[in-house]
Design an enzyme around this catalytic site. Structure first.
Site, PDB file in Angstrom:
ATOM      1  N   ASP A  42     -20.446  12.900  31.877  1.00  0.00           N
ATOM      2  CA  ASP A  42     -20.107  12.253  33.158  1.00  0.00           C
ATOM      3  C   ASP A  42     -19.103  11.105  33.050  1.00  0.00           C
ATOM      4  O   ASP A  42     -18.808  10.436  34.046  1.00  0.00           O
ATOM      5  CB  ASP A  42     -21.366  11.710  33.866  1.00  0.00           C
ATOM      6  CG  ASP A  42     -22.216  12.821  34.431  1.00  0.00           C
ATOM      7  OD1 ASP A  42     -21.708  13.955  34.540  1.00  0.00           O
ATOM      8  OD2 ASP A  42     -23.387  12.560  34.763  1.00  0.00           O
ATOM      9  N   HIS A 246      -3.071   2.367   9.237  1.00  0.00           N
ATOM     10  CA  HIS A 246      -3.566   2.530  10.610  1.00  0.00           C
ATOM     11  C   HIS A 246      -5.024   2.099  10.738  1.00  0.00           C
ATOM     12  O   HIS A 246      -5.826   2.749  11.409  1.00  0.00           O
ATOM     13  CB  HIS A 246      -3.363   3.978  11.087  1.00  0.00           C
ATOM     14  CG  HIS A 246      -1.924   4.304  11.332  1.00  0.00           C
ATOM     15  ND1 HIS A 246      -1.457   5.579  11.490  1.00  0.00           N
ATOM     16  CD2 HIS A 246      -0.836   3.495  11.450  1.00  0.00           C
ATOM     17  CE1 HIS A 246      -0.142   5.547  11.683  1.00  0.00           C
ATOM     18  NE2 HIS A 246       0.252   4.297  11.664  1.00  0.00           N
ATOM     19  N   ASP A 263      -1.261  -5.797  14.347  1.00  0.00           N
ATOM     20  CA  ASP A 263      -0.254  -4.923  14.949  1.00  0.00           C
ATOM     21  C   ASP A 263      -0.806  -4.575  16.325  1.00  0.00           C
ATOM     22  O   ASP A 263      -1.735  -3.774  16.448  1.00  0.00           O
ATOM     23  CB  ASP A 263      -0.075  -3.670  14.070  1.00  0.00           C
ATOM     24  CG  ASP A 263       1.030  -2.750  14.573  1.00  0.00           C
ATOM     25  OD1 ASP A 263       1.443  -2.882  15.745  1.00  0.00           O
ATOM     26  OD2 ASP A 263       1.475  -1.886  13.785  1.00  0.00           O
ATOM     27  N   ASP A 274       5.341  -3.170  20.759  1.00  0.00           N
ATOM     28  CA  ASP A 274       4.770  -2.815  19.450  1.00  0.00           C
ATOM     29  C   ASP A 274       5.157  -3.938  18.493  1.00  0.00           C
ATOM     30  O   ASP A 274       6.281  -3.984  18.009  1.00  0.00           O
ATOM     31  CB  ASP A 274       5.365  -1.458  19.014  1.00  0.00           C
ATOM     32  CG  ASP A 274       4.781  -0.967  17.700  1.00  0.00           C
ATOM     33  OD1 ASP A 274       3.819  -1.573  17.200  1.00  0.00           O
ATOM     34  OD2 ASP A 274       5.308   0.041  17.176  1.00  0.00           O
ATOM     35  N   HIS A 353       6.380   3.520   4.470  1.00  0.00           N
ATOM     36  CA  HIS A 353       6.769   4.021   5.803  1.00  0.00           C
ATOM     37  C   HIS A 353       8.213   3.651   6.099  1.00  0.00           C
ATOM     38  O   HIS A 353       8.858   2.944   5.329  1.00  0.00           O
ATOM     39  CB  HIS A 353       5.810   3.505   6.883  1.00  0.00           C
ATOM     40  CG  HIS A 353       5.743   2.008   7.012  1.00  0.00           C
ATOM     41  ND1 HIS A 353       6.697   1.271   7.660  1.00  0.00           N
ATOM     42  CD2 HIS A 353       4.805   1.117   6.582  1.00  0.00           C
ATOM     43  CE1 HIS A 353       6.348  -0.002   7.642  1.00  0.00           C
ATOM     44  NE2 HIS A 353       5.214  -0.126   6.980  1.00  0.00           N
ATOM     45  N   HIS A 357      11.105   2.964  14.652  1.00  0.00           N
ATOM     46  CA  HIS A 357      11.065   4.179  15.483  1.00  0.00           C
ATOM     47  C   HIS A 357      11.554   3.790  16.867  1.00  0.00           C
ATOM     48  O   HIS A 357      11.611   2.609  17.213  1.00  0.00           O
ATOM     49  CB  HIS A 357       9.641   4.735  15.533  1.00  0.00           C
ATOM     50  CG  HIS A 357       8.597   3.700  15.848  1.00  0.00           C
ATOM     51  ND1 HIS A 357       8.324   3.276  17.125  1.00  0.00           N
ATOM     52  CD2 HIS A 357       7.781   2.946  15.044  1.00  0.00           C
ATOM     53  CE1 HIS A 357       7.378   2.347  17.099  1.00  0.00           C
ATOM     54  NE2 HIS A 357       7.034   2.114  15.840  1.00  0.00           N
ATOM     55  N   HIS A 364       5.576   5.493  19.860  1.00  0.00           N
ATOM     56  CA  HIS A 364       6.538   6.229  19.024  1.00  0.00           C
ATOM     57  C   HIS A 364       7.305   7.087  20.016  1.00  0.00           C
ATOM     58  O   HIS A 364       6.874   8.186  20.371  1.00  0.00           O
ATOM     59  CB  HIS A 364       5.829   7.079  17.974  1.00  0.00           C
ATOM     60  CG  HIS A 364       5.210   6.243  16.889  1.00  0.00           C
ATOM     61  ND1 HIS A 364       4.516   6.767  15.836  1.00  0.00           N
ATOM     62  CD2 HIS A 364       5.190   4.903  16.700  1.00  0.00           C
ATOM     63  CE1 HIS A 364       4.088   5.786  15.043  1.00  0.00           C
ATOM     64  NE2 HIS A 364       4.479   4.651  15.553  1.00  0.00           N
ATOM     65  N   GLU A 387      10.416  -2.938  11.415  1.00  0.00           N
ATOM     66  CA  GLU A 387       9.087  -3.294  10.914  1.00  0.00           C
ATOM     67  C   GLU A 387       8.870  -3.018   9.427  1.00  0.00           C
ATOM     68  O   GLU A 387       8.009  -2.217   9.064  1.00  0.00           O
ATOM     69  CB  GLU A 387       8.022  -2.549  11.724  1.00  0.00           C
ATOM     70  CG  GLU A 387       8.246  -1.044  11.881  1.00  0.00           C
ATOM     71  CD  GLU A 387       7.077  -0.365  12.592  1.00  0.00           C
ATOM     72  OE1 GLU A 387       5.920  -0.598  12.183  1.00  0.00           O
ATOM     73  OE2 GLU A 387       7.316   0.393  13.545  1.00  0.00           O
ATOM     74  N   TYR A 391       2.775  -3.486   0.822  1.00  0.00           N
ATOM     75  CA  TYR A 391       1.324  -3.305   0.746  1.00  0.00           C
ATOM     76  C   TYR A 391       0.953  -3.110  -0.720  1.00  0.00           C
ATOM     77  O   TYR A 391       1.401  -2.158  -1.353  1.00  0.00           O
ATOM     78  CB  TYR A 391       0.894  -2.094   1.586  1.00  0.00           C
ATOM     79  CG  TYR A 391       1.562  -2.090   2.955  1.00  0.00           C
ATOM     80  CD1 TYR A 391       0.990  -2.768   4.030  1.00  0.00           C
ATOM     81  CD2 TYR A 391       2.792  -1.440   3.155  1.00  0.00           C
ATOM     82  CE1 TYR A 391       1.619  -2.791   5.276  1.00  0.00           C
ATOM     83  CE2 TYR A 391       3.417  -1.456   4.387  1.00  0.00           C
ATOM     84  CZ  TYR A 391       2.838  -2.129   5.450  1.00  0.00           C
ATOM     85  OH  TYR A 391       3.478  -2.153   6.666  1.00  0.00           O
ATOM     86  N   ARG A 409       3.246  -6.982   7.085  1.00  0.00           N
ATOM     87  CA  ARG A 409       4.246  -6.284   7.896  1.00  0.00           C
ATOM     88  C   ARG A 409       4.703  -7.245   8.977  1.00  0.00           C
ATOM     89  O   ARG A 409       3.898  -8.028   9.490  1.00  0.00           O
ATOM     90  CB  ARG A 409       3.658  -5.001   8.507  1.00  0.00           C
ATOM     91  CG  ARG A 409       4.637  -4.285   9.440  1.00  0.00           C
ATOM     92  CD  ARG A 409       4.249  -2.830   9.791  1.00  0.00           C
ATOM     93  NE  ARG A 409       3.043  -2.711  10.579  1.00  0.00           N
ATOM     94  CZ  ARG A 409       1.864  -2.325  10.122  1.00  0.00           C
ATOM     95  NH1 ARG A 409       1.726  -2.003   8.836  1.00  0.00           N
ATOM     96  NH2 ARG A 409       0.812  -2.239  10.912  1.00  0.00           N
ATOM     97  N   GLU A 411       6.918  -6.959  12.535  1.00  0.00           N
ATOM     98  CA  GLU A 411       7.497  -5.939  13.424  1.00  0.00           C
ATOM     99  C   GLU A 411       7.962  -6.559  14.737  1.00  0.00           C
ATOM    100  O   GLU A 411       7.202  -7.263  15.409  1.00  0.00           O
ATOM    101  CB  GLU A 411       6.443  -4.859  13.726  1.00  0.00           C
ATOM    102  CG  GLU A 411       6.901  -3.839  14.760  1.00  0.00           C
ATOM    103  CD  GLU A 411       5.912  -2.687  14.942  1.00  0.00           C
ATOM    104  OE1 GLU A 411       4.697  -2.889  14.764  1.00  0.00           O
ATOM    105  OE2 GLU A 411       6.381  -1.576  15.258  1.00  0.00           O
TER     106      GLU A 411
END
Ligand code: GLY
Ligand code: MN
Ligand code: MN
Length: 441
Positions: A42, A246, A263, A274, A353, A357, A364, A387, A391, A409, A411
């Site tokens: 529901d 992520h 992030d 972003d 990475h 983008h 993205h 970005e 790591y 990071r 960004e």
């Protein structure tokens, strides 16, 4: 209706006209809305319209199909949607209905979605080419094929079935890549409010809090500005969690001496921000953290300098890789001649990475990165992220202990302008001195 909505309705109209010019007379374009999805018994997930569908219609309801038939006398833009439902209005609020589809959303004609199977095949009659986002929605793909087959069976009666199917996305995504003044304004606001949220996170952070406490501060800042949804699930990653690209668990305690990587970006009227910042939980960087942070910042600043009209897509990334690799050698984290390390992609142990983008209605965002087999050139009105990161996971035995568990990071969201670029998310502190000053204030 607010003034802002009016601006956007004009935008949607302009986009439809542009699409129709490309589709051309004698052809047809069809696009379906996103479906509502069930979360559990529901309860539905908050509904988010498909970006392509919204880009053309501004219509935020499920169970809708938009049809574009350039040159059709009875109307070129047809919207199939839910009829107005008085009972539902009481439970979940009013829907537009057929009248709203015409008067508010600018459809030339509107029909109940339940009549789609009856009406749409007739609209496909004698159209040569069908523009349609193939392979995205299996049920819709199947229905389209059934409609086409129905027409094929009528060929002895003189009916032509379409002979060509073209990907609608390709057309639309090239349009979406070029942001208009109104879109840029929305993205600026999304980035500004996201920047405020990052500032609030820096001001609130202290050892002993948990990652979710900081997530709550971010969401508070988004929501109090009327932006109810983030553009993607926020990453609030303390210490070594920052090395999980992520990470969204956001449940651990924040410890003295650790860094915190955030992030997070808000979505504003379908446009995403972003933004990533990394800062010390206690407000002061340790020496190894400072070295890694400064290196990532240098790489980011050098990459942003490459964002200008005419530059190729890969230039910011290649620049970031060069700065990072040189710096990693200097810090003793990589050994060997820099050109060889770049060629062998040795940096990928710590930087796995890409540097950015496209950014827009999707975080993205859509749009090709290559034209033929060349990286495409940047043009004013395109928006991208820059970005870079480093790591160094904890089990990484090959590096000195002091580096282990550091993840950084940085960004920002960058608009290509006529003469260079504009950093839309520039309001959040970025230098070590600025961050330490803000956190200790
Ligand atoms: N937040 C996802 C990304 O930075 O690409
Ligand atoms: Mn991000
Ligand atoms: Mn990003």
């Amino acid at each position: 209706m607010t003034e802002k909505m009016t601006i956007m309705h004009n935008e949607h109209k302009r986009r439809r006209k542009q699409l129709m010019r490309t589709v051309g007379r004698g052809n047809i374009a069809i696009i379906a809305s996103a479906s509502a999805t069930v979360r559990n018994n529901d309860v539905e997930h908050p509904y988010r319209q498909n970006s392509d569908f919204f880009y053309l219609s501004g219509f935020a309801e499920p169970d809708a199909v938009a049809v574009f038939i350039p040159g059709r006398k009875q109307g070129e833009y047809i919207l199939f949607c839910r009829e107005f439902d008085e009972k539902k209005a009481l439970w979940t609020g009013k829907n537009a209905g057929l009248h709203g589809a015409r008067t508010v959303y600018g459809a030339d004609d509107a029909f109940p979605i339940d009549d789609l199977d009856e009406i749409l095949p007739r609209m496909l009659e004698n159209r040569a080419r069908v523009y349609y986002p193939m392979g995205r929605d299996t049920e819709m793909d199947q229905r389209l094929m059934e409609w086409v087959n129905q027409l094929r069976q009528q060929s002895r009666g003189g009916v032509h079935a379409p002979v060509e199917f073209v990907s609608l996305e390709h057309l639309l995504h090239e349009m979406r890549l070029q942001k208009s003044a109104a879109e840029i304004q929305l993205m600026r606001q999304a980035a500004k409010i996201s920047a405020q949220a990052h500032i609030r996170a820096m001001q609130t952070c202290r050892p002993g809090l948990h990652e979710y406490h900081i997530e709550a501060e971010l969401m508070h800042e988004f929501m109090r500005s009327g932006l109810r949804f983030p553009a993607y699930p926020p990453i609030v990653a303390g210490g070594k969690n920052a090395c999980i690209l992520h990470y969204t668990n956001n449940a651990d305690e924040l410890k003295e001496g650790d860094l915190l990587l955030i992030d997070a970006g808000a979505e504003h009227q379908y446009y995403a921000a972003d933004v990533t910042r990394t800062f010390p939980v206690s407000g002061r960087f340790s020496e190894p953290q400072r070295a890694i942070y400064q290196l990532v910042l240098d790489a980011q600043q050098a990459a942003i300098k490459k964002v200008r009209p005419g530059a190729r897509w890969n230039e910011p990334h290649d620049t970031a890789v060069r700065v990072l690799t040189k710096g990693l050698v200097k810090l003793g984290l990589l050994r060997g001649p820099v050109p060889k390390l770049i060629k062998d992609e040795a940096y990928k142990i710590f930087y796995m990475h890409k540097t950015g983008h496209w950014l827009g209605m999707d975080v993205h965002d859509v749009g090709e990165y290559k034209a033929g087999n060349q990286w495409r050139r940047l043009e004013p009105g395109m928006v991208l992220t820059v970005e870079p990161g480093l790591y160094i996971p904890e089990p990484c035995k090959r590096v000195a202990k002091k580096w282990r568990g550091i993840g950084v990071r940085i960004e920002d969201d960058v608009l290509v302008t006529k003469n260079g670029c504009e950093v839309l998310s520039a309001d959040v502190p970025r230098t070590i001195a600025e961050i330490e000053q803000l956190m200790q204030a």
